[in-house]
Design an enzyme around this catalytic site. Structure first.
Site, PDB file in Angstrom:
ATOM      1  N   GLU A 161       0.826  -1.442  -0.110  1.00 31.30           N
ATOM      2  CA  GLU A 161      -0.038   0.130  -0.069  1.00 31.30           C
ATOM      3  C   GLU A 161       0.739   1.191  -0.070  1.00 31.30           C
ATOM      4  O   GLU A 161       0.626   2.073   0.832  1.00 31.30           O
ATOM      5  CB  GLU A 161      -0.982   0.051   1.073  1.00 31.30           C
ATOM      6  CG  GLU A 161      -2.098  -1.022   1.095  1.00 31.30           C
ATOM      7  CD  GLU A 161      -3.319  -0.944   2.047  1.00 31.30           C
ATOM      8  OE1 GLU A 161      -3.016  -0.253   3.112  1.00 31.30           O
ATOM      9  OE2 GLU A 161      -4.288  -1.358   1.931  1.00 31.30           O
ATOM     10  N   GLU A 318      -6.762  -7.334  -0.673  1.00 27.62           N
ATOM     11  CA  GLU A 318      -7.063  -7.509   0.744  1.00 27.62           C
ATOM     12  C   GLU A 318      -8.361  -6.910   0.460  1.00 27.62           C
ATOM     13  O   GLU A 318      -8.948  -5.904  -0.061  1.00 27.62           O
ATOM     14  CB  GLU A 318      -6.210  -6.314   1.458  1.00 27.62           C
ATOM     15  CG  GLU A 318      -5.033  -6.736   1.862  1.00 27.62           C
ATOM     16  CD  GLU A 318      -4.236  -5.368   2.592  1.00 27.62           C
ATOM     17  OE1 GLU A 318      -5.203  -4.668   3.285  1.00 27.62           O
ATOM     18  OE2 GLU A 318      -2.945  -5.368   2.693  1.00 27.62           O
TER      19      GLU A 318
HETATM   20  C1  GLA Z   1      -4.321  -1.967   4.744  1.00 27.68           C
HETATM   21  C2  GLA Z   1      -3.046  -2.872   5.013  1.00 27.68           C
HETATM   22  C3  GLA Z   1      -3.047  -3.975   5.909  1.00 27.68           C
HETATM   23  C4  GLA Z   1      -3.966  -3.799   7.095  1.00 27.68           C
HETATM   24  C5  GLA Z   1      -5.338  -3.453   6.670  1.00 27.68           C
HETATM   25  C6  GLA Z   1      -6.291  -3.192   7.613  1.00 27.68           C
HETATM   26  O1  GLA Z   1      -4.973  -2.455   3.915  1.00 27.68           O
HETATM   27  O2  GLA Z   1      -2.288  -3.158   4.022  1.00 27.68           O
HETATM   28  O3  GLA Z   1      -1.755  -4.286   6.442  1.00 27.68           O
HETATM   29  O4  GLA Z   1      -3.472  -2.820   7.817  1.00 27.68           O
HETATM   30  O5  GLA Z   1      -5.157  -2.262   5.968  1.00 27.68           O
HETATM   31  O6  GLA Z   1      -7.611  -2.887   6.877  1.00 27.68           O
END
Ligand code: GLA
Ligand code: GLA
Length: 678
Positions: A161, A318
């Protein structure tokens, strides 16, 4: 736009079946060995065939500058491979370890007030720090070297991210890199002074060294400086992405590289349309934000992700099985939502469905964030729902590899317009670019009309109807493209605060909406935003808020579709449509919200010859999306409501869902069916 080159499963482990990938972030370093064995057993039970590994493992892999510990990761990789689970392996650079920040505090980001953001969270690094880059790239080299030939390795997960917490850094490193970026953009100080309008407020620069990021100022910093800093910040992280990617491509040319985007709600800082060509396949993370448009927003984000991927399959890296931990109130998912949310992403082109995370943490900042295995253990509704989804995704194996089928209509999305429209020192600070775009998307869903959400720059000629909501920043090339689209028979719709400024954020003179004024056949002398306590109505009893204008019709063939019925502009045009040959250009001068926009769009779509492909009874209740491979098409039907819905008169063999005695498909509340057509 160029598009991702190497698909997921380019290097599928020999013991993993093809089809839709399914899994989660896996963080074995948080658990003792006996739990690992339980993990892989449960993963098999749930149908998991891929995990993302090592995302936050830097401190464990390199506990001190010259100490490396790969034994535990070797063991985890081996265990996963032995259980038929592929690995999307992180470069592990997302969160620098304490020894590094202690030794080199100059890698820590600095906010606009000049305050250092200290370690303690994660992603505490400056995108432009040469020291951070040097250390991170050593780790990337090590990872690539050690695992290049590992049979479980199927893709590289670059950092994590990018920009989630560190998109805006105002440090001296950032200042230096910003100046380099500006020199490349403008070449001369004269050009920069012109673009930034520095004749205003005595801001003319006489040396590049005088230029700074827009740090905390006495009042509104220069708007073009702010805009260019946003552009620069997105580019700086993209540049970092390239540095890691180049190592991976050199060392493992047959392993695709991805990084997880955050195309969702409020994530605004990264221009992902400009990043997509840098990676081999697009990945996205998406979290639902509760509210009346929660599932529409999910679909909007998935749709935009699929189009940023050029229509090719992408990877949902995710989402959550249930609640998250970072919203003010973290609501649990209702029955059916876990599967519906996942399958909506698949409908929009996801060939992988993954969660954050596999096993809910026992400690740390995310211990109240759901996982596939919750605190309650596998004897839980969450785990059973996750396992049931694994079985459903196996049934959807024939869909894997199918691309998005182009919709008849499109909504144009433009990061520069988002950034520019929501800048400070504007007629109102209540403008919400993404919300306006989402309202139009909801309107398409309400009417049962498929619409693609496409980044500006996508070829529009295949679309009969294009909505460009709040397309604030329109330079001459974009204005020309939109004119060409309409003149060749396309139907364009745009809204208030569109076409107002050029790419330097300079206002087009002569009346609004400058760049689009002639095309729309309207002219506005002055904006008239509304106070929060005010609203007006339009003919047909539509309620409008936020923005109004005195619209004069100037075009030869501009029809008034709706007038203001109350307020200062009562009796004057509110919605117009100019016919241009076989095409048209419509203008909506106020904020109508999702319901009002639905009523307006109904007429505009009909005039453009765009109709719903759904049976009449389920329009609005069901979202239809189509993926295709050659002549083979897959129709996804997602029940948008909390009530059961019956869909009759749709052909096709159900891959998900069953037909009743009369051939009808029954969708449970929040249910999904998938049909194979032709
Ligand atoms: C982000 C991060 C993860 C986690 C999620 C929680 O997407 O990449 O490591 O922290 O948020 O929602
Ligand atoms: C003050 C300043 C002006 C201008 C106006 C705007 O009066 O002196 O330069 O900024 O505010 O309202």
């Amino acid at each position: 736009m160029t598009h991702p080159a190497r698909p997921l499963w380019l290097r599928r482990p020999d013991n993993v079946a093809p089809g839709i990938a399914y899994g989660a972030d896996y963080n074995p370093e948080q658990w003792p060995r006996e739990v690992w064995r339980d993990d892989v057993r449960l993963m098999r039970e749930a149908g998991v065939n891929i995990v993302s590994l090592g995302i936050f493992s830097w401190a464990r892999l390199q506990p001190a500058e010259h100490t490396w510990r790969f034994d535990w990761l070797d063991e985890a990789m081996g265990l996963l491979y032995d259980n038929g689970i592929a690995v999307d392996l992180a470069t592990a650079t997302a969160s620098p370890p304490p020894w590094l920040t202690a030794k080199h505090p100059e890698i820590l980001p600095v906010n606009e007030r000049g305050e250092t953001l200290w370690p303690g969270g994660r992603q505490h690094w400056r995108p432009t720090s040469p020291v951070f880059r040097e250390h991170a790239l050593v780790l990337v080299e090590k990872m690539a070297g050690r695992y290049a030939d590992h049979p479980a390795l199927t893709a590289w997960h670059l950092s994590n991210e990018l920009g989630c917490h560190n998109i805006y850094d105002y440090s001296d490193d950032a200042a230096r890199a910003f100046r380099d970026w500006l020199r490349a953009r403008y070449a001369t100080l004269d050009a920069l002074n012109h673009a930034w309008g520095t004749a205003f407020w005595s801001q003319e620069y006489s040396d590049w060294a005088q230029i700074l990021p827009p740090r905390l100022a006495t009042t509104h910093p220069n708007p073009t400086q702010q805009l260019d800093f946003k552009r620069f910040s997105s580019d700086a992280l993209r540049d970092y992405l390239r540095a890691e990617r180049d190592i991976l491509h050199r060392r493992t040319p047959d392993v695709p590289v991805t990084t997880n985007f955050m195309i969702m709600g409020g994530t605004k800082g990264m221009d992902y349309a400009a990043w997509a060509a840098e990676i081999d396949f697009v990945s996205n993370d998406h979290y639902v934000e509760p509210g009346p448009q929660a599932s529409d927003e999910l679909s909007f984000s998935a749709n935009l992700t699929g189009n940023i991927a050029g229509g090719r399959p992408w990877f949902l890296m995710e989402h959550s099985t249930s609640a998250v931990n970072w919203q003010p109130v973290n609501v649990a998912k209702k029955p059916g939502e876990l599967a519906r949310d996942s399958l909506t992403h698949v409908a929009h082109g996801a060939d992988a469905v993954c969660f954050f995370q596999w096993r809910q943490s026992k400690a740390g900042a995310e211990k109240y964030h759901s996982g596939m295995v919750p605190h309650a253990g596998p004897d839980s509704d969450v785990f059973r729902s996750a396992a049931a989804l694994g079985a459903t995704l196996r049934d959807l194996a024939p869909v894997a590899g199918a691309t998005r089928e182009q919709a008849p209509a499109a909504i144009v999305f433009h990061w520069d317009s988002w950034w520019a429209a929501e800048a400070d020192s504007h007629p109102t600070d209540r403008l919400r670019y993404r919300q306006e775009a989402l309202d139009w998307y909801t309107a398409f869903l309400n009417l049962g009309i498929r619409a693609d959400v496409v980044p500006l720059g996508t070829a529009l000629d295949g679309y009969r109807l294009v909505v460009a909501p709040m397309l604030h920043m329109v330079g001459e090339p974009v204005a020309k493209e939109l004119r060409g689209y309409v003149e060749s028979g396309g139907h364009l719709v745009t809204t208030y605060f569109s076409g107002i400024v050029d790419e330097h954020d300079h206002v087009w003179l002569g009346g609004h909406p400058g760049a689009l004024r002639d095309l729309l056949g309207v002219r506005v002398e002055e904006f008239a935003p509304l106070l929060d306590t005010e609203s007006v109505t339009l003919d047909g009893d539509l309620s409008a808020t936020l923005w109004t204008e005195r619209v004069q019709v100037t075009g030869p063939d501009t029809a008034v579709l709706s007038r203001y019925a109350t307020g200062e502009h009562a009796g004057h045009p509110a919605v117009t449509r100019r016919t241009v040959g076989a095409g048209s250009a419509a203008y909506v001068s106020t904020r109508l919200g999702a319901q009002g926009v639905t009523a307006v769009l109904d007429g505009l779509a009909a005039a453009a010859g765009v109709t719903s492909e759904l049976p009449a009874g389920v329009r609005g209740g069901v979202e239809l999306t189509v993926r295709r491979r050659g002549a083979e098409r897959f129709a996804f039907l997602v029940n948008r409501t909390d009530q059961p819905v019956t869909v009759a008169d749709l052909p096709g063999e159900p891959l998900v869902g069953t037909r009743g005695p009369h051939g009808e498909l029954s969708l449970e509340a929040r249910g999904v069916a998938v049909l194979r057509l032709g």
